[in-house]
Design an enzyme around this catalytic site. Structure first.
Site, PDB file in Angstrom:
ATOM      1  N   ALA A  20      21.528  -8.018 -12.494  1.00  0.00           N
ATOM      2  CA  ALA A  20      20.187  -7.925 -13.156  1.00  0.00           C
ATOM      3  C   ALA A  20      19.657  -6.631 -13.531  1.00  0.00           C
ATOM      4  O   ALA A  20      19.268  -6.241 -14.532  1.00  0.00           O
ATOM      5  CB  ALA A  20      19.183  -8.898 -12.635  1.00  0.00           C
TER       6      ALA A  20
ATOM      7  N   GLU B 152       6.222 -20.850  -5.007  1.00  0.00           N
ATOM      8  CA  GLU B 152       6.934 -20.312  -3.795  1.00  0.00           C
ATOM      9  C   GLU B 152       6.103 -19.782  -2.689  1.00  0.00           C
ATOM     10  O   GLU B 152       4.832 -19.542  -3.080  1.00  0.00           O
ATOM     11  CB  GLU B 152       7.969 -19.346  -4.347  1.00  0.00           C
ATOM     12  CG  GLU B 152       9.179 -20.155  -4.920  1.00  0.00           C
ATOM     13  CD  GLU B 152      10.295 -19.245  -5.306  1.00  0.00           C
ATOM     14  OE1 GLU B 152      10.223 -17.959  -5.210  1.00  0.00           O
ATOM     15  OE2 GLU B 152      11.364 -19.805  -5.918  1.00  0.00           O
TER      16      GLU B 152
ATOM     17  N   HIS C  67      15.558 -14.994   5.224  1.00  0.00           N
ATOM     18  CA  HIS C  67      14.968 -16.242   4.178  1.00  0.00           C
ATOM     19  C   HIS C  67      14.784 -17.280   5.667  1.00  0.00           C
ATOM     20  O   HIS C  67      15.773 -17.468   6.349  1.00  0.00           O
ATOM     21  CB  HIS C  67      16.170 -16.722   3.268  1.00  0.00           C
ATOM     22  CG  HIS C  67      15.524 -17.543   2.297  1.00  0.00           C
ATOM     23  ND1 HIS C  67      14.902 -18.837   2.663  1.00  0.00           N
ATOM     24  CD2 HIS C  67      15.080 -17.202   1.021  1.00  0.00           C
ATOM     25  CE1 HIS C  67      14.632 -19.399   1.421  1.00  0.00           C
ATOM     26  NE2 HIS C  67      14.634 -18.572   0.328  1.00  0.00           N
TER      27      HIS C  67
ATOM     28  N   ARG D 144       7.255 -15.173   3.567  1.00  0.00           N
ATOM     29  CA  ARG D 144       8.615 -15.397   3.990  1.00  0.00           C
ATOM     30  C   ARG D 144       8.783 -15.034   5.563  1.00  0.00           C
ATOM     31  O   ARG D 144       9.486 -15.589   6.540  1.00  0.00           O
ATOM     32  CB  ARG D 144       9.643 -14.796   3.461  1.00  0.00           C
ATOM     33  CG  ARG D 144      10.608 -15.701   2.718  1.00  0.00           C
ATOM     34  CD  ARG D 144      11.750 -15.151   1.772  1.00  0.00           C
ATOM     35  NE  ARG D 144      11.653 -15.820   0.673  1.00  0.00           N
ATOM     36  CZ  ARG D 144      12.178 -15.386  -0.568  1.00  0.00           C
ATOM     37  NH1 ARG D 144      12.941 -14.037  -0.491  1.00  0.00           N
ATOM     38  NH2 ARG D 144      12.099 -16.160  -1.529  1.00  0.00           N
TER      39      ARG D 144
ATOM     40  N   LEU E  45      14.168 -10.215  -9.101  1.00  0.00           N
ATOM     41  CA  LEU E  45      14.773 -10.371 -10.174  1.00  0.00           C
ATOM     42  C   LEU E  45      13.833  -9.596 -11.202  1.00  0.00           C
ATOM     43  O   LEU E  45      14.492  -8.613 -12.014  1.00  0.00           O
ATOM     44  CB  LEU E  45      15.459 -11.611 -10.579  1.00  0.00           C
ATOM     45  CG  LEU E  45      16.267 -12.424 -10.078  1.00  0.00           C
ATOM     46  CD1 LEU E  45      16.339 -13.924 -10.387  1.00  0.00           C
ATOM     47  CD2 LEU E  45      17.671 -11.796 -10.350  1.00  0.00           C
TER      48      LEU E  45
ATOM     49  N   HIS F  89      18.498 -12.138   3.969  1.00  0.00           N
ATOM     50  CA  HIS F  89      18.434 -12.555   2.458  1.00  0.00           C
ATOM     51  C   HIS F  89      18.196 -11.402   1.666  1.00  0.00           C
ATOM     52  O   HIS F  89      18.918 -11.482   0.342  1.00  0.00           O
ATOM     53  CB  HIS F  89      17.241 -13.633   2.294  1.00  0.00           C
ATOM     54  CG  HIS F  89      17.228 -14.009   1.102  1.00  0.00           C
ATOM     55  ND1 HIS F  89      18.171 -14.805   0.192  1.00  0.00           N
ATOM     56  CD2 HIS F  89      16.358 -13.719   0.140  1.00  0.00           C
ATOM     57  CE1 HIS F  89      17.616 -15.147  -0.852  1.00  0.00           C
ATOM     58  NE2 HIS F  89      16.633 -14.646  -1.158  1.00  0.00           N
TER      59      HIS F  89
ATOM     60  N   ARG G 152       9.218  -8.509   1.087  1.00  0.00           N
ATOM     61  CA  ARG G 152       9.170  -8.900  -0.413  1.00  0.00           C
ATOM     62  C   ARG G 152       8.582 -10.502  -0.806  1.00  0.00           C
ATOM     63  O   ARG G 152       8.798 -11.374  -0.116  1.00  0.00           O
ATOM     64  CB  ARG G 152      10.640  -9.000  -1.057  1.00  0.00           C
ATOM     65  CG  ARG G 152      10.800  -9.574  -2.403  1.00  0.00           C
ATOM     66  CD  ARG G 152      11.938  -9.411  -3.125  1.00  0.00           C
ATOM     67  NE  ARG G 152      13.043 -10.288  -2.428  1.00  0.00           N
ATOM     68  CZ  ARG G 152      13.338 -11.263  -2.875  1.00  0.00           C
ATOM     69  NH1 ARG G 152      12.831 -11.851  -4.023  1.00  0.00           N
ATOM     70  NH2 ARG G 152      14.218 -11.959  -2.160  1.00  0.00           N
TER      71      ARG G 152
HETATM   72  P1  FAD Z   1      23.485  -7.507  -7.486  1.00  0.00           P
HETATM   73  O1  FAD Z   1      23.034  -8.597  -8.461  1.00  0.00           O
HETATM   74  O2  FAD Z   1      23.614  -7.905  -6.307  1.00  0.00           O
HETATM   75  O3  FAD Z   1      24.533  -6.992  -8.442  1.00  0.00           O
HETATM   76  C1  FAD Z   1      25.335  -5.833  -7.613  1.00  0.00           C
HETATM   77  C2  FAD Z   1      26.313  -5.259  -8.522  1.00  0.00           C
HETATM   78  O4  FAD Z   1      26.802  -3.940  -7.929  1.00  0.00           O
HETATM   79  C3  FAD Z   1      27.534  -6.060  -8.623  1.00  0.00           C
HETATM   80  O5  FAD Z   1      27.902  -5.960  -9.904  1.00  0.00           O
HETATM   81  C4  FAD Z   1      28.691  -5.433  -7.700  1.00  0.00           C
HETATM   82  O6  FAD Z   1      29.923  -5.738  -8.078  1.00  0.00           O
HETATM   83  C5  FAD Z   1      28.333  -4.002  -7.879  1.00  0.00           C
HETATM   84  N1  FAD Z   1      28.663  -3.219  -6.880  1.00  0.00           N
HETATM   85  C6  FAD Z   1      28.159  -3.070  -5.689  1.00  0.00           C
HETATM   86  N2  FAD Z   1      28.988  -2.024  -5.010  1.00  0.00           N
HETATM   87  C7  FAD Z   1      29.788  -1.634  -5.750  1.00  0.00           C
HETATM   88  C8  FAD Z   1      30.777  -0.340  -5.687  1.00  0.00           C
HETATM   89  N3  FAD Z   1      31.008  -0.033  -4.678  1.00  0.00           N
HETATM   90  N4  FAD Z   1      31.346  -0.283  -7.066  1.00  0.00           N
HETATM   91  C9  FAD Z   1      31.195  -0.871  -7.906  1.00  0.00           C
HETATM   92  N5  FAD Z   1      30.238  -1.828  -8.078  1.00  0.00           N
HETATM   93  C10 FAD Z   1      29.475  -2.278  -7.040  1.00  0.00           C
HETATM   94  N6  FAD Z   1      15.362 -12.956  -6.229  1.00  0.00           N
HETATM   95  C11 FAD Z   1      14.401 -13.450  -7.092  1.00  0.00           C
HETATM   96  O7  FAD Z   1      13.565 -12.814  -7.860  1.00  0.00           O
HETATM   97  N7  FAD Z   1      14.375 -14.929  -7.347  1.00  0.00           N
HETATM   98  C12 FAD Z   1      15.445 -15.744  -6.692  1.00  0.00           C
HETATM   99  O8  FAD Z   1      15.307 -16.882  -7.181  1.00  0.00           O
HETATM  100  C13 FAD Z   1      16.327 -15.280  -5.833  1.00  0.00           C
HETATM  101  N8  FAD Z   1      17.258 -16.050  -5.241  1.00  0.00           N
HETATM  102  C14 FAD Z   1      18.107 -15.765  -4.491  1.00  0.00           C
HETATM  103  C15 FAD Z   1      19.035 -16.528  -3.901  1.00  0.00           C
HETATM  104  C16 FAD Z   1      20.127 -15.812  -3.248  1.00  0.00           C
HETATM  105  C17 FAD Z   1      21.341 -16.662  -2.559  1.00  0.00           C
HETATM  106  C18 FAD Z   1      20.223 -14.479  -3.022  1.00  0.00           C
HETATM  107  C19 FAD Z   1      21.248 -13.745  -2.190  1.00  0.00           C
HETATM  108  C20 FAD Z   1      19.387 -13.673  -3.461  1.00  0.00           C
HETATM  109  C21 FAD Z   1      18.096 -14.137  -4.256  1.00  0.00           C
HETATM  110  N9  FAD Z   1      17.310 -13.545  -4.868  1.00  0.00           N
HETATM  111  C22 FAD Z   1      16.232 -13.872  -5.588  1.00  0.00           C
HETATM  112  C23 FAD Z   1      17.260 -11.913  -4.728  1.00  0.00           C
HETATM  113  C24 FAD Z   1      18.093 -11.604  -5.884  1.00  0.00           C
HETATM  114  O9  FAD Z   1      18.994 -12.255  -6.576  1.00  0.00           O
HETATM  115  C25 FAD Z   1      18.539  -9.839  -5.869  1.00  0.00           C
HETATM  116  O10 FAD Z   1      17.913  -9.215  -5.286  1.00  0.00           O
HETATM  117  C26 FAD Z   1      19.039  -9.415  -7.217  1.00  0.00           C
HETATM  118  O11 FAD Z   1      19.820 -10.315  -8.016  1.00  0.00           O
HETATM  119  C27 FAD Z   1      19.615  -7.982  -7.208  1.00  0.00           C
HETATM  120  O12 FAD Z   1      20.218  -7.823  -8.510  1.00  0.00           O
HETATM  121  P2  FAD Z   1      20.782  -6.184  -8.672  1.00  0.00           P
HETATM  122  O13 FAD Z   1      21.041  -6.226  -9.695  1.00  0.00           O
HETATM  123  O14 FAD Z   1      20.176  -5.275  -7.872  1.00  0.00           O
HETATM  124  O15 FAD Z   1      22.108  -6.388  -7.761  1.00  0.00           O
HETATM  125  C1  SIN Z   2      14.658 -18.874  -3.284  1.00  0.00           C
HETATM  126  O1  SIN Z   2      14.970 -19.402  -4.257  1.00  0.00           O
HETATM  127  O2  SIN Z   2      14.021 -19.214  -2.178  1.00  0.00           O
HETATM  128  C2  SIN Z   2      14.732 -17.450  -3.312  1.00  0.00           C
HETATM  129  C3  SIN Z   2      13.846 -16.577  -3.932  1.00  0.00           C
HETATM  130  C4  SIN Z   2      13.891 -15.314  -3.811  1.00  0.00           C
HETATM  131  O3  SIN Z   2      14.551 -14.841  -2.838  1.00  0.00           O
HETATM  132  O4  SIN Z   2      12.954 -14.559  -4.341  1.00  0.00           O
END
Ligand code: FAD
Ligand code: SIN
Length: 530
Positions: free
Chosen positions: A13, A111, A235, A287, A389, A348, A383
């Site tokens: 994201a 939530e 979580h 949480r 997100l 988490h 958090r």
């Molecule tokens: P990510 O989406 O984790 O992307 C990381 C990117 O970096 C990937 O493309 C990966 O390949 C790349 N990368 C990493 N290291 C390297 C490297 N060395 N070289 C090249 N590329 C690399 N948050 C919410 O707000 N709402 C929710 O409902 C929610 N639900 C969740 C459910 C689960 C199961 C989990 C695990 C998390 C959830 N979260 C939620 C948290 C949220 O999803 C994440 O914090 C958020 O998506 C992180 O986005 P990001 O873009 O920072 O990293």
């Molecule tokens: C969840 O759906 O419980 C995860 C939400 C979040 O990590 O913010």
């Protein structure tokens, strides 16, 4: 050697939001170490928090975020993110994210820690829909190059220049191309670290395999400060299952009325227990409180898990709200419309990370960070659900705008030395890498988990000091592989977590240490200087 205007490490994201804004004016390379959808974003379930209901206010969302964050949040960041949330949701809708609606208005779920319904979602698989929309938008843009299977190893800085000048700038990355096995030198005027969190430092985590804190470790090695790394979020409700070890049961299950109960066979079996931990908010407390309560009951009674029960609702209601979780559990022999779900706490989210300002700037000129790899001041000591997100969209966009605005002041990279592989050989001991990785994750889980003591933290620090030498020796002698790169980062990040935890002499939010059970009157960030 390839050159781009901007390199973004990460296709989740944060990275894709930044790329889409930047692509209006600049050529952007986006790297992912595995598939483009391999980060946490695609796994997100619950949704995205934003004030969209007439009865809600920005002030409410700000207060809820600060209360959950135990006062460690930086208020100007919280205001910035909360006030930019509705526009971020609009951008996602414009890109085609099919948020759930009721009678033409967005359906808002609830939530823990939220005083109002304010979570927009796509059923119980919001992240997948968001990832798909961002990825399609990015793929369609001629200024964006998407490069999966490229593992960034280290940031390129002045020490990699043919003629070092002492400048502190960052000018791209060295990255292992997993398709060719070669290390490529990728230069740029600006680099955004959007590489996600470090959940896989722990044995049990809801995060995908690649969450090894690479970006945090790379930025730290390059000389950027990191902060609040002790604030690891657990979580409360990860599925307990011997086959599937990291499946999240979204907090929205509790938001829509699910109860936490003791399993049968113990005193008060079948009864709710959150009244003993947070009688007012019960299952919808923040949480850290609910995860600690689950952990406490599991340890007190010697249980494998506690129960999460939503079977008092009509089956149609449960299936309608949680279709993906329902299907997944049915496949594992659990019918959540009729019986409770066994759950345990699991790592988490990484609240700490690379220290950034409101424009996503780090300490190093040319290096930005956004999303879970960063510490913006939004989350503080814990958090608030579904604020993550949101942070990715707001800060991905903010970093991109800042780069575009200051483009003319950013110097072109000097001549950079290519990656030197002449001194290394292939490793014949891959098994050692795997074992060390497991060892780190196990002692981090046992010694640096939900409840900490100084003695256990010191024990973890001792293990890290021993292993670090071994890992560095390995890294110096053998050709890099993805596993070795990740192991090197994992030990770095474990060290940052433990050092931060030892530095905080109080219990606050996610950092609960029995030697210092009280919260100090002043909230101070744990900032580590390289
Ligand atoms: P990510 O989406 O984790 O992307 C990381 C990117 O970096 C990937 O493309 C990966 O390949 C790349 N990368 C990493 N290291 C390297 C490297 N060395 N070289 C090249 N590329 C690399 N948050 C919410 O707000 N709402 C929710 O409902 C929610 N639900 C969740 C459910 C689960 C199961 C989990 C695990 C998390 C959830 N979260 C939620 C948290 C949220 O999803 C994440 O914090 C958020 O998506 C992180 O986005 P990001 O873009 O920072 O990293
Ligand atoms: C969840 O759906 O419980 C995860 C939400 C979040 O990590 O913010």
């Amino acid at each position: 050697m390839s050159h781009f205007d901007v390199i973004i490490v990460g296709s989740g994201a944060a990275g894709l939001s930044a790329a889409i804004t930047l692509a209006r004016t600049h050529k952007v390379l986006v790297l992912a170490k595995g598939d483009l959808a391999g980060g946490s974003t695609a796994w997100a379930q619950g949704g995205i928090a934003a004030v969209l209901d007439a009865g809600d206010t920005f002030e409410n969302h700000i207060d809820d975020t600060m209360v959950a964050g135990a006062g460690l949040n930086r208020r100007e960041t919280v205001e910035f993110v909360v006030e930019n949330a509705p526009a971020a949701i609009q951008r996602l809708e414009d890109m085609g994210v099919p948020f759930n609606k009721e009678a033409e208005t967005l359906h808002l779920t609830r939530e823990g820690g939220h005083s109002h319904r304010r979570i927009v979602h796509v059923d119980d698989a919001t992240g997948w829909a968001v990832q798909e929309a961002l990825q399609n938008t990015a793929a369609a843009h001629p200024n964006i190059t998407l490069q999966p299977h490229m593992v960034a190893i280290d940031l390129i800085s002045d020490r990699h220049a043919d003629t070092p000048t002492g400048a502190k700038n960052v000018w791209g990355v060295y990255a292992l191309n997993n398709n060719t096995g070669r290390v490529e030198t990728l230069t740029s005027r600006a680099t955004i670290m959007a590489s996600g969190g470090a959940g896989r430092t722990y044995l049990f985590s809801t995060a995908p395999r690649g969450a090894t804190g690479d970006g945090i470790a790379m930025a730290w090695r390059a000389g950027a400060r990191v902060s609040n790394m002790e604030m690891m979020q657990f979580h409360p409700t990860c599925l307990y299952n011997l086959e599937v070890k990291n499946f999240l049961i979204t907090e929205a299950v509790r938001g829509e009325g699910g109860h936490l109960k003791l399993p049968p066979g113990v005193q008060d079996g079948g009864e709710r227990f959150m009244d003993r931990f947070d009688p007012e908010r019960m299952e919808l407390a923040p949480r850290d409180i609910v995860a600690r309560a689950n952990d406490h009951e599991i340890k007190r009674l010697g249980l494998d898990y506690v129960h999460l029960d939503i079977s008092h609702h009509k089956p149609e209601f449960v299936k309608h709200h949680f279709p993906n979780i329902y299907d997944k559990l049915i496949g594992l022999g659990i019918d959540m419309t009729k019986e409770p779900i066994p759950v345990v706490p699991a790592q988490h989210y990484t609240c700490g990370g690379i220290l950034i300002d409101l424009h996503g700037r780090t300490d190093l000129p040319g290096l930005y960070a956004a999303g879970e790899a960063s510490e913006s001041g939004l989350h503080g000591a814990n958090r608030l659900a579904s604020n993550s997100l949101l942070e990715c969209f707001v800060f991905g966009d903010a970093a991109a705008r800042d780069i575009a605005e200051h483009w003319e002041d950013m110097p072109e990279p000097p001549a950079i030395r290519p990656w030197d592989e002449s001194r290394v050989t292939d490793s014949d001991e891959e098994v050692v890498i795997k074992q060390t990785w497991t060892e780190i994750r196990r002692f981090m889980w046992n010694y640096v988990g939900i409840v900490r003591t100084t003695k256990r933290l010191e024990r973890a620090q001792h293990r890290i000091d021993l292993l670090r030498g071994e890992v560095e020796e390995y890294y110096g002698h053998f050709r890099v592989t993805q596993d070795l790169i990740e192991l090197r980062n994992l030990i770095e990040v474990a060290d940052l977590i433990v050092k931060s935890a030892l530095a905080r002499k109080e219990s606050r939010g996610l950092h609960y240490i029995t030697d210092y059970p009280e919260r100090l009157s002043e909230a101070v960030d744990t900032v580590l200087e390289p």
